[in-house]
Structures are given as C-alpha cells and as structure tokens.
Design an enzyme around this catalytic site. Structure first.
Site, PDB file in Angstrom:
ATOM      1  N   CYS A 163       0.702  -1.998  -0.104  1.00 59.57           N
ATOM      2  CA  CYS A 163       0.068   0.478   0.387  1.00 59.57           C
ATOM      3  C   CYS A 163       0.573   1.501  -0.200  1.00 59.57           C
ATOM      4  O   CYS A 163       0.362   2.422  -0.370  1.00 59.57           O
ATOM      5  CB  CYS A 163      -0.843   0.116   0.655  1.00 59.57           C
ATOM      6  N   HIS A 303      -2.793   7.601   5.770  1.00 57.96           N
ATOM      7  CA  HIS A 303      -2.752   6.869   5.600  1.00 57.96           C
ATOM      8  C   HIS A 303      -4.303   5.614   6.361  1.00 57.96           C
ATOM      9  O   HIS A 303      -5.048   5.379   5.359  1.00 57.96           O
ATOM     10  CB  HIS A 303      -1.940   5.669   6.298  1.00 57.96           C
ATOM     11  N   GLU A 314      -0.219   5.121  13.311  1.00 56.49           N
ATOM     12  CA  GLU A 314      -0.141   5.829  12.910  1.00 56.49           C
ATOM     13  C   GLU A 314       0.012   7.608  13.892  1.00 56.49           C
ATOM     14  O   GLU A 314       0.851   8.720  13.097  1.00 56.49           O
ATOM     15  CB  GLU A 314      -0.573   6.014  11.239  1.00 56.49           C
ATOM     16  N   LYS A 335      -9.821   7.434   3.098  1.00 50.30           N
ATOM     17  CA  LYS A 335     -10.176   6.433   2.844  1.00 50.30           C
ATOM     18  C   LYS A 335     -11.375   6.801   3.015  1.00 50.30           C
ATOM     19  O   LYS A 335     -12.122   5.182   2.709  1.00 50.30           O
ATOM     20  CB  LYS A 335      -9.343   5.201   3.665  1.00 50.30           C
ATOM     21  N   HIS A 340      -9.705   1.454   0.191  1.00 47.10           N
ATOM     22  CA  HIS A 340      -8.418   1.488  -0.303  1.00 47.10           C
ATOM     23  C   HIS A 340      -8.312   0.223  -1.606  1.00 47.10           C
ATOM     24  O   HIS A 340      -8.408  -0.703  -1.522  1.00 47.10           O
ATOM     25  CB  HIS A 340      -8.060   0.551   1.012  1.00 47.10           C
ATOM     26  N   PHE A 400       1.591  -3.357   3.918  1.00 51.18           N
ATOM     27  CA  PHE A 400       2.395  -4.606   4.122  1.00 51.18           C
ATOM     28  C   PHE A 400       3.625  -4.838   4.220  1.00 51.18           C
ATOM     29  O   PHE A 400       4.628  -4.499   3.088  1.00 51.18           O
ATOM     30  CB  PHE A 400       1.505  -5.844   3.885  1.00 51.18           C
TER      31      PHE A 400
END
Length: 412
Positions: A163, A303, A314, A335, A340, A400
């Site tokens: 991502c 994010h 975050e 998002k 996403h 990831f």
C-alpha cells in the site's frame, strides 16, 4: 549547480468516486462514499464473508478503445486511463522521449488475468490459454502500457511495496528529476483486485470491515467502532517535471513536490510497528528533504485505513513528530470515502493533497460515529478551510511488509 525544483503539471484518476480527477475531488468534498454491495455470482457461490467493496465508478474498458483494452489486465487499463487524463491535463507536453520516463506502481498486479487464465487451463486445457496472459499479468504491465502508449523512453519502472507503492513511485520520480535523469516523469499507481480470492483472504486475516449491511459507512477511520478497511480499485497519476521545463512551455503548475521519506519497519509482515517508529522516521525524512520543520506543516492526508491497530500506530507516529501541535493540524482520512486502493492509494491521496492546497480546504473524513479518544486528531466530517499564506502538507502511505512512504507537497 543548484538542485531543480519539481512541480506537478497534470493529474488524472479513475476511482470509486469518479471517472476523472475533478469528478473524484468534487464527490470527495461532497461527502460521497464509493462502497456498495457487490453483484457477482461468486459472492453467493463461494459464500464470501465480505459482500461489498469500492469498485471504480467507470469501467476502464468503456473508456479505452476495445483493441487496446483487450490486451491489458484491468490494472493496466486503469493506469492508462489515468495517465491519458493526466497527460492531457498537463497540455500533452513536447519532450524528448529519452528525457521522458514512467514510474508506475501496483501492489498486487494482474490478478484478474492470472486467475482467469488458471480457470481456462483447468476447464479447457493448455491450448486455450491466451499467449497474451503473461504480459497481461506481469506487475510491470501498467508502467509498460503507459510508457509505450505515450512514447516514454527514459525508463519504465515498477514499484511493488504493497500500500506504499505509488507514494514510493512519486518519490522515485521526484528524486530522478532532481538528479537530472529526466525532464518529465509520469508517476502513479493502479490496482484492480476486487475478486473472491482477495476478499476471502483479507477477511480471513481480519483486515476487512464486515459491515455487509452498511457498505457506504463501513470505512470508518478514527471511529471508535472501526473494524477494518474496504477494498477499493482504480488508478491515479501525476505528471511531474522540472520547474524550468514547465515554465519554458508555459505550463499550469498545481503544486511543488519538495520531499520524500521511505523507511521499513522490519517488524511484522502485516502489522505496523505499534509505536509508529518507521512511519515517524519517514515523516521526518520528507520534511528534512523539504528543508522544513514540523511547525511548517498545515495539512496532513493520513493513511488511516480504518483498522484498529493501523490508525492508532499512525497517530503515535504523527504525535512523535509534531508533538501536541498535531492536534491543531487539519487531518483528512480520505479512505472513508474511496476505500483502500492498495497500490493506487498513495498517488490518489497525493492528488487529494495537491487539490487541498490549491483550494485551501481539507476534505472531509466521513463515517466517524464517535471519534476514538485515543486518536484526538483534528478531523471533521465537513470541509475545513486551510487559511491564507503558504501551505505545506504531507501525505502518508504504509504497506504490508513494513513499507513506509511519505511525500511532502508545497503550494505553488
């Protein structure tokens, strides 16, 4: 020799909110959601536990000429649609092909082609598998398609960092231009993996929201009842060039890319480092390269995937960089509206950040029922004015594998 300034002269996007960047931006400001219940036979046939996603509003094969679309996986179709829009938006600049490059990312690549070819092999045998299957399923297919269609011969590079992928591509393009390797670079990302396999796998991982009864409100960044992300698809693309090149041709300039930071958590294949240590280093690197301090930042596009652990990690990263001031900076977690887009999300959110600086507004964060008291950021369900004066924003992407990428953008 002075380091060249790098500017954005074109944007393009095909997303769950709209078929173009302006349509997407208008829908985002209007508080729209791109998520809906999926209407595919495989949802019921395989009893997929998550029955919704944020599909792109406009199918790319309805935009491209049929012969072109038929030779591309949907991930490359979306990439080409977004790139053509961005290129036209930039005024289709005349540039030496060897000084023109493409840096286009994807998180997963040609999954639709891979699985379709496997189905053909199982049911009809090897002679019926299309010879184009391999070039269609390759992760570099989006970059190759954009490069060949627009005649970019500098390079055609692919990033696959989950991502964080397309934010890394933007940073790569920014650094290549500063190093004098090109005059114009198309950078972006694409993803098209809404499929029973991915939905089942992400659901088994407990990463997806399972609010099947309310898809439009399922993505809830920072909400106390958030339960996972919503799968999205589409592509976003930016035309980057040196300020000198842009000015010489009289280009309209959206914003300036001023810094980037890329780090690795080296912690866990799917979970973020709990205190956001790698993420905070990426923010600091981006600001240092921009010649800025945390006090200069006026807006953050987070994010914020709507996962219980990711959102708070975050926040901890931002708090460590900005201190108590982080609670006074307008933050957008977009998002909630788009879902996403995995490998495409960083480029899309960079576009949102650029348009936020242009219009001097922070877009809304939708679907927060009750904000998590452990994440006391300044987020709003309404558009928030950013005020007058110079604007500096950051856009965060984390993936990831522990990939962290942050881009710093200044108003122009």
């Amino acid at each position: 020799m002075s380091t060249p300034r790098i500017v954005v002269t074109g944007i393009g996007a095909s997303t769950p909110l709209g078929g173009t960047a302006p349509e997407t931006w208008a829908a985002l400001l209007g508080g729209a959601s791109g998520a809906h219940t999926l209407e595919y036979d495989w949802v019921e046939e395989y009893q997929i536990p998550v029955t919704f996603a944020a599909e792109a509003l406009v199918r790319p094969d309805t935009v491209l000429d049929r012969p072109v679309a038929n030779r591309l996986d949907p991930s490359a179709q979306f990439a080409l649609v977004a790139a053509l829009e961005a290129w036209a938006d930039a005024g289709s600049p005349e540039v030496d092909p060897e000084r023109f490059a493409v840096d286009f990312a994807t998180g997963i690549g040609g999954l639709q082609t891979t699985l379709a070819a496997w189905d053909v092999l199982k049911t009809k045998g090897p002679r019926r598998v299309m010879p184009m299957s391999v070039p269609m399923l390759m992760p570099n297919a989006p970059a190759a398609a954009v490069s060949m269609h627009l005649g970019a011969r500098g390079y055609a590079r692919t990033v696959a960092s989950a991502c964080a992928s397309s934010t890394e591509s933007l940073i790569n393009g920014f650094e290549a231009l500063r190093a004098g390797q090109a005059d114009v670079i198309i950078a972006g990302g694409s993803e098209a993996v809404i499929h029973g396999l991915t939905l089942a796998a992400f659901a088994a991982m407990q990463a997806l929201s399972k609010r099947n009864d309310s898809p439009e409100t399922a993505s809830r960044p920072y909400s106390v009842d958030r339960d996972g992300f919503v799968m999205g698809e589409g592509a976003a693309c930016l035309v980057l060039e040196t300020e000198e090149h842009a000015k010489a041709r009289g280009a309209r300039i959206y914003a300036e890319i001023v810094g980037g930071g890329v780090t690795a958590d080296s912690y866990h294949i799917t979970a973020p480092e709990p205190d956001g240590l790698g993420a905070s280093r990426a923010v600091r690197m981006a600001l240092e390269q921009a010649g800025a301090t945390p006090d200069d930042v006026t807006h953050i596009n987070a994010h914020a995937t709507s996962t219980p652990t990711g959102d708070i990690a975050e926040y901890k990263a931002l708090r460590s960089v900005f201190g108590e001031r982080v609670h006074d900076i307008p933050v957008s977690a977009t998002k909630g509206a788009t879902g996403h887009l995995l490998g495409g999300t960083g480029a899309l959110e960079a576009i949102f950040t650029i348009l936020a600086l242009r219009d001097r507004v922070a877009p809304p964060t939708i679907n927060i029922s009750t904000q998590d008291p452990e994440i006391p950021l300044q987020v709003s369900g309404d558009v928030v004015p950013l005020g007058d004066g110079p604007q500096l924003a950051i856009s965060n992407s984390f993936g990831f594998g522990g990939h962290n990428a942050v881009v710093a953008i200044r108003s122009y």
